[in-house]
Enzyme design. Sequence first.
Site, PDB file in Angstrom:
ATOM      1  N   ARG A 131       0.804  -1.154   0.034  1.00 34.32           N
ATOM      2  CA  ARG A 131       0.004   0.001  -0.066  1.00 34.32           C
ATOM      3  C   ARG A 131       0.996   1.499  -0.001  1.00 34.32           C
ATOM      4  NH1 ARG A 131      -4.070  -0.882   5.006  1.00 34.32           N
ATOM      5  NH2 ARG A 131      -4.867   1.295   4.131  1.00 34.32           N
ATOM      6  N   ASN A 182      -8.019   7.963   7.221  1.00 41.12           N
ATOM      7  CA  ASN A 182      -7.076   7.552   6.241  1.00 41.12           C
ATOM      8  C   ASN A 182      -5.736   7.478   6.773  1.00 41.12           C
ATOM      9  OD1 ASN A 182      -9.422   7.390   4.910  1.00 41.12           O
ATOM     10  ND2 ASN A 182      -9.074   9.362   3.567  1.00 41.12           N
ATOM     11  N   ILE A 183      -4.907   6.731   6.309  1.00 38.80           N
ATOM     12  CA  ILE A 183      -3.355   6.562   6.610  1.00 38.80           C
ATOM     13  C   ILE A 183      -2.620   6.999   5.325  1.00 38.80           C
ATOM     14  CG2 ILE A 183      -3.873   4.743   8.206  1.00 38.80           C
ATOM     15  CD1 ILE A 183      -2.646   2.769   6.206  1.00 38.80           C
ATOM     16  N   HIS A 195      -6.161   6.926  12.774  1.00 31.93           N
ATOM     17  CA  HIS A 195      -5.637   5.519  12.518  1.00 31.93           C
ATOM     18  C   HIS A 195      -4.252   5.377  12.310  1.00 31.93           C
ATOM     19  CE1 HIS A 195     -10.213   4.418  12.119  1.00 31.93           C
ATOM     20  NE2 HIS A 195      -9.857   4.322  13.259  1.00 31.93           N
ATOM     21  N   CYS A 233       8.449   2.177  16.535  1.00 32.58           N
ATOM     22  CA  CYS A 233       9.566   1.203  17.154  1.00 32.58           C
ATOM     23  C   CYS A 233       8.702   0.072  18.197  1.00 32.58           C
ATOM     24  CB  CYS A 233      10.541   1.696  18.072  1.00 32.58           C
ATOM     25  SG  CYS A 233      11.595   0.481  18.896  1.00 32.58           S
ATOM     26  N   CYS A 290      15.048   0.035  15.232  1.00 28.62           N
ATOM     27  CA  CYS A 290      14.668   1.411  15.605  1.00 28.62           C
ATOM     28  C   CYS A 290      15.793   2.517  15.509  1.00 28.62           C
ATOM     29  CB  CYS A 290      14.137   1.405  16.926  1.00 28.62           C
ATOM     30  SG  CYS A 290      13.895   3.162  17.504  1.00 28.62           S
ATOM     31  N   GLY A 318     -17.037  10.594   2.970  1.00 27.23           N
ATOM     32  CA  GLY A 318     -16.185   9.430   2.129  1.00 27.23           C
ATOM     33  C   GLY A 318     -16.068   8.137   3.088  1.00 27.23           C
ATOM     34  N   SER A 343     -17.965   4.765   5.568  1.00 23.87           N
ATOM     35  CA  SER A 343     -18.973   4.015   5.588  1.00 23.87           C
ATOM     36  C   SER A 343     -19.643   4.102   6.903  1.00 23.87           C
ATOM     37  CB  SER A 343     -18.729   2.571   5.344  1.00 23.87           C
ATOM     38  OG  SER A 343     -17.691   2.110   6.104  1.00 23.87           O
ATOM     39  N   GLU A 397     -23.010   7.035  -1.139  1.00 19.47           N
ATOM     40  CA  GLU A 397     -24.200   6.610  -0.952  1.00 19.47           C
ATOM     41  C   GLU A 397     -24.463   6.618   0.538  1.00 19.47           C
ATOM     42  OE1 GLU A 397     -23.204   2.551  -2.474  1.00 19.47           O
ATOM     43  OE2 GLU A 397     -22.054   2.356  -0.414  1.00 19.47           O
TER      44      GLU A 397
HETATM   45  C1  BV8 Z   1     -11.185   0.466  19.300  1.00 18.23           C
HETATM   46  C2  BV8 Z   1      -6.082   1.598   9.792  1.00 18.23           C
HETATM   47  C3  BV8 Z   1     -11.262   0.726  21.773  1.00 18.23           C
HETATM   48  C4  BV8 Z   1      -5.482   0.293   9.413  1.00 18.23           C
HETATM   49  C5  BV8 Z   1      -8.380   1.251  10.600  1.00 18.23           C
HETATM   50  C6  BV8 Z   1     -18.708  -3.730  17.751  1.00 18.23           C
HETATM   51  C7  BV8 Z   1     -19.210  -2.696  18.079  1.00 18.23           C
HETATM   52  C8  BV8 Z   1     -18.465  -1.366  17.959  1.00 18.23           C
HETATM   53  C9  BV8 Z   1     -16.957  -1.345  18.010  1.00 18.23           C
HETATM   54  C10 BV8 Z   1     -16.734  -2.826  17.672  1.00 18.23           C
HETATM   55  C11 BV8 Z   1     -17.379  -3.786  17.524  1.00 18.23           C
HETATM   56  N1  BV8 Z   1     -16.598  -4.858  17.471  1.00 18.23           N
HETATM   57  C12 BV8 Z   1     -15.386  -4.441  17.140  1.00 18.23           C
HETATM   58  C13 BV8 Z   1     -15.281  -3.260  17.434  1.00 18.23           C
HETATM   59  C14 BV8 Z   1     -13.999  -2.306  17.465  1.00 18.23           C
HETATM   60  C15 BV8 Z   1     -13.500  -1.964  16.076  1.00 18.23           C
HETATM   61  C16 BV8 Z   1     -14.631  -1.794  15.159  1.00 18.23           C
HETATM   62  O1  BV8 Z   1     -15.257  -0.582  14.928  1.00 18.23           O
HETATM   63  N2  BV8 Z   1     -14.734  -3.004  14.189  1.00 18.23           N
HETATM   64  C17 BV8 Z   1     -15.694  -2.964  13.319  1.00 18.23           C
HETATM   65  C18 BV8 Z   1     -15.406  -3.793  11.980  1.00 18.23           C
HETATM   66  C19 BV8 Z   1     -17.045  -3.180  13.857  1.00 18.23           C
HETATM   67  N3  BV8 Z   1     -12.760  -0.796  16.366  1.00 18.23           N
HETATM   68  C20 BV8 Z   1     -11.521  -0.802  16.545  1.00 18.23           C
HETATM   69  O2  BV8 Z   1     -10.935  -1.673  17.147  1.00 18.23           O
HETATM   70  C21 BV8 Z   1     -10.850   0.327  16.932  1.00 18.23           C
HETATM   71  N4  BV8 Z   1     -10.386   0.452  18.240  1.00 18.23           N
HETATM   72  O3  BV8 Z   1     -12.392   0.346  19.292  1.00 18.23           O
HETATM   73  O4  BV8 Z   1     -10.538   0.515  20.629  1.00 18.23           O
HETATM   74  C22 BV8 Z   1     -11.347   2.042  22.111  1.00 18.23           C
HETATM   75  C23 BV8 Z   1     -12.089   3.040  21.249  1.00 18.23           C
HETATM   76  C24 BV8 Z   1     -11.966   4.341  21.928  1.00 18.23           C
HETATM   77  C25 BV8 Z   1     -11.508   4.680  22.810  1.00 18.23           C
HETATM   78  C26 BV8 Z   1     -10.839   3.770  23.733  1.00 18.23           C
HETATM   79  C27 BV8 Z   1     -10.977   2.414  23.352  1.00 18.23           C
HETATM   80  C28 BV8 Z   1      -9.799   0.842  15.985  1.00 18.23           C
HETATM   81  C29 BV8 Z   1     -10.391   0.854  14.556  1.00 18.23           C
HETATM   82  C30 BV8 Z   1      -9.085   1.101  13.603  1.00 18.23           C
HETATM   83  C31 BV8 Z   1      -8.896   0.041  12.474  1.00 18.23           C
HETATM   84  N5  BV8 Z   1      -7.976   0.555  11.669  1.00 18.23           N
HETATM   85  N6  BV8 Z   1      -7.281   1.580   9.619  1.00 18.23           N
HETATM   86  C32 BV8 Z   1      -5.385   0.398   7.830  1.00 18.23           C
HETATM   87  O5  BV8 Z   1      -5.978   1.283   7.070  1.00 18.23           O
HETATM   88  O6  BV8 Z   1      -4.997  -0.537   7.282  1.00 18.23           O
HETATM   89  S1  BV8 Z   1      -9.962   0.956   9.982  1.00 18.23           S
HETATM   90  C33 BV8 Z   1     -10.332   1.330   8.292  1.00 18.23           C
HETATM   91  O7  BV8 Z   1     -11.815   1.135   8.007  1.00 18.23           O
HETATM   92  C34 BV8 Z   1     -10.025   2.719   8.115  1.00 18.23           C
HETATM   93  O8  BV8 Z   1      -9.378   3.251   8.568  1.00 18.23           O
HETATM   94  C35 BV8 Z   1     -11.154   3.264   8.239  1.00 18.23           C
HETATM   95  O9  BV8 Z   1     -11.103   3.849   9.499  1.00 18.23           O
HETATM   96  C36 BV8 Z   1     -12.105   2.268   8.386  1.00 18.23           C
HETATM   97  C37 BV8 Z   1     -13.391   2.658   7.721  1.00 18.23           C
HETATM   98  O10 BV8 Z   1     -13.223   2.562   6.416  1.00 18.23           O
HETATM   99  P1  BV8 Z   1     -13.872   3.964   5.650  1.00 18.23           P
HETATM  100  O11 BV8 Z   1     -12.987   4.800   5.703  1.00 18.23           O
HETATM  101  O12 BV8 Z   1     -15.280   4.252   6.110  1.00 18.23           O
HETATM  102  O13 BV8 Z   1     -13.673   3.200   4.249  1.00 18.23           O
HETATM  103  P2  BV8 Z   1     -15.004   2.187   3.729  1.00 18.23           P
HETATM  104  O14 BV8 Z   1     -14.390   1.278   2.634  1.00 18.23           O
HETATM  105  O15 BV8 Z   1     -15.770   1.190   4.755  1.00 18.23           O
HETATM  106  O16 BV8 Z   1     -16.153   3.077   3.282  1.00 18.23           O
HETATM  107  C38 BV8 Z   1     -15.622   3.920   2.215  1.00 18.23           C
HETATM  108  C39 BV8 Z   1     -16.973   4.944   1.989  1.00 18.23           C
HETATM  109  O17 BV8 Z   1     -16.494   5.768   0.883  1.00 18.23           O
HETATM  110  C40 BV8 Z   1     -18.236   4.099   1.557  1.00 18.23           C
HETATM  111  O18 BV8 Z   1     -19.215   4.540   2.213  1.00 18.23           O
HETATM  112  C41 BV8 Z   1     -18.441   4.225  -0.017  1.00 18.23           C
HETATM  113  O19 BV8 Z   1     -19.856   4.630  -0.471  1.00 18.23           O
HETATM  114  C42 BV8 Z   1     -17.646   5.892  -0.074  1.00 18.23           C
HETATM  115  N7  BV8 Z   1     -17.102   6.193  -1.490  1.00 18.23           N
HETATM  116  C43 BV8 Z   1     -16.501   5.191  -1.988  1.00 18.23           C
HETATM  117  N8  BV8 Z   1     -15.938   6.064  -3.277  1.00 18.23           N
HETATM  118  C44 BV8 Z   1     -16.320   7.176  -2.992  1.00 18.23           C
HETATM  119  C45 BV8 Z   1     -17.091   7.390  -1.910  1.00 18.23           C
HETATM  120  N9  BV8 Z   1     -17.713   8.425  -1.451  1.00 18.23           N
HETATM  121  C46 BV8 Z   1     -17.417   9.674  -2.188  1.00 18.23           C
HETATM  122  N10 BV8 Z   1     -16.557   9.641  -3.253  1.00 18.23           N
HETATM  123  C47 BV8 Z   1     -16.226   8.499  -3.926  1.00 18.23           C
HETATM  124  N11 BV8 Z   1     -15.536   8.619  -4.942  1.00 18.23           N
END
Ligand code: BV8
Length: 245
Positions: A65, A100-101, A117, A125, A144, A183, A185, A212
Amino acid sequence: MTDHTGRAKRPSLVVLTGAGISRESGIPTFRDADGLWAQVDLEDVATPEAFARDPERVLDFYNARRRVLLSSDIAPNAAHVALARLEESWPGDFLLITQNIDDLHERAGSKRVLHMHGELLKARCTLCEEVHPWPKDITLADTCPACGRGPMRPHVVWFGEIPLHMEEITQALQACDIFVSIGTSGTVWPAAGFVAEVAHRPHTRRVELNLEPSEQNALFTEHHHGPATRIVPAFVDALLADVRE
Ligand code: BV8
């Protein structure tokens, strides 16, 4: 300070972006049909357990990536540029939070960006936790530059890890007059819950700009659906015209 209509004269504005804003720059999203999670299971590449189990596979996932991001055909698009213009011209407090990263917001000229994120062009490190700029592959042989001991990992927040800058983000959400989500979901927490935090306070404007309706669509007071390069510049023009009235 408010005007005769009760509207804040210098409204504070918080913008949240997700992968959709970078899609038209050539960076894949996660959950679209051609997204990253359609090609690989997040449990295998985006969790601390995956890194402990098979660090090389995780490093390869982020190295691939990073190479895409650094390739010459990737550049900020009109939506990134419009947000940099918005920050420049906004009369009140402005904060851009991105999930985004990639560094496309910075390349477009945005100054105050919180990468909740993490960042693909940095490495951390695993021992002293020092973060270093890292515009190249991370390998198992890397150590590191600060402590000389630790193996390096991507400076990225994986599932199950705590996002960065949460205190500053929570304070900004509790004070903002306008919250704009672009942008995303609305499926990953805690970012997906930001609009609900703002919705607790009456008279806040909550705008969703996305291709959407997102999972959090019902909590927004205004919706603009379409590609970011079309709807974001138009929205920024309207927002700046409105605040100058
Ligand atoms: C945490 C970095 C505790 C890595 C990422 C059940 C309920 C609630 C929470 C949870 C649960 N089960 C598990 C959890 C926690 C979990 C979570 O939410 N899981 C989900 C799957 C249910 N979350 C975590 O673990 C987080 N940590 O909760 O810690 C805490 C929290 C707070 C305080 C104390 C303790 C950590 C989550 C971070 C993970 N890392 N990224 C990497 O990039 O590889 S997440 C990754 O997906 C992205 O960074 C982004 O944040 C995330 C969502 O992605 P989106 O950016 O929304 O992208 P997506 O593809 O989903 O959607 C794109 C959208 O764009 C679409 O809607 C599409 O229609 C639209 N689009 C497309 N093209 C266009 C467009 N819009 C406009 N124009 C276009 N052209």
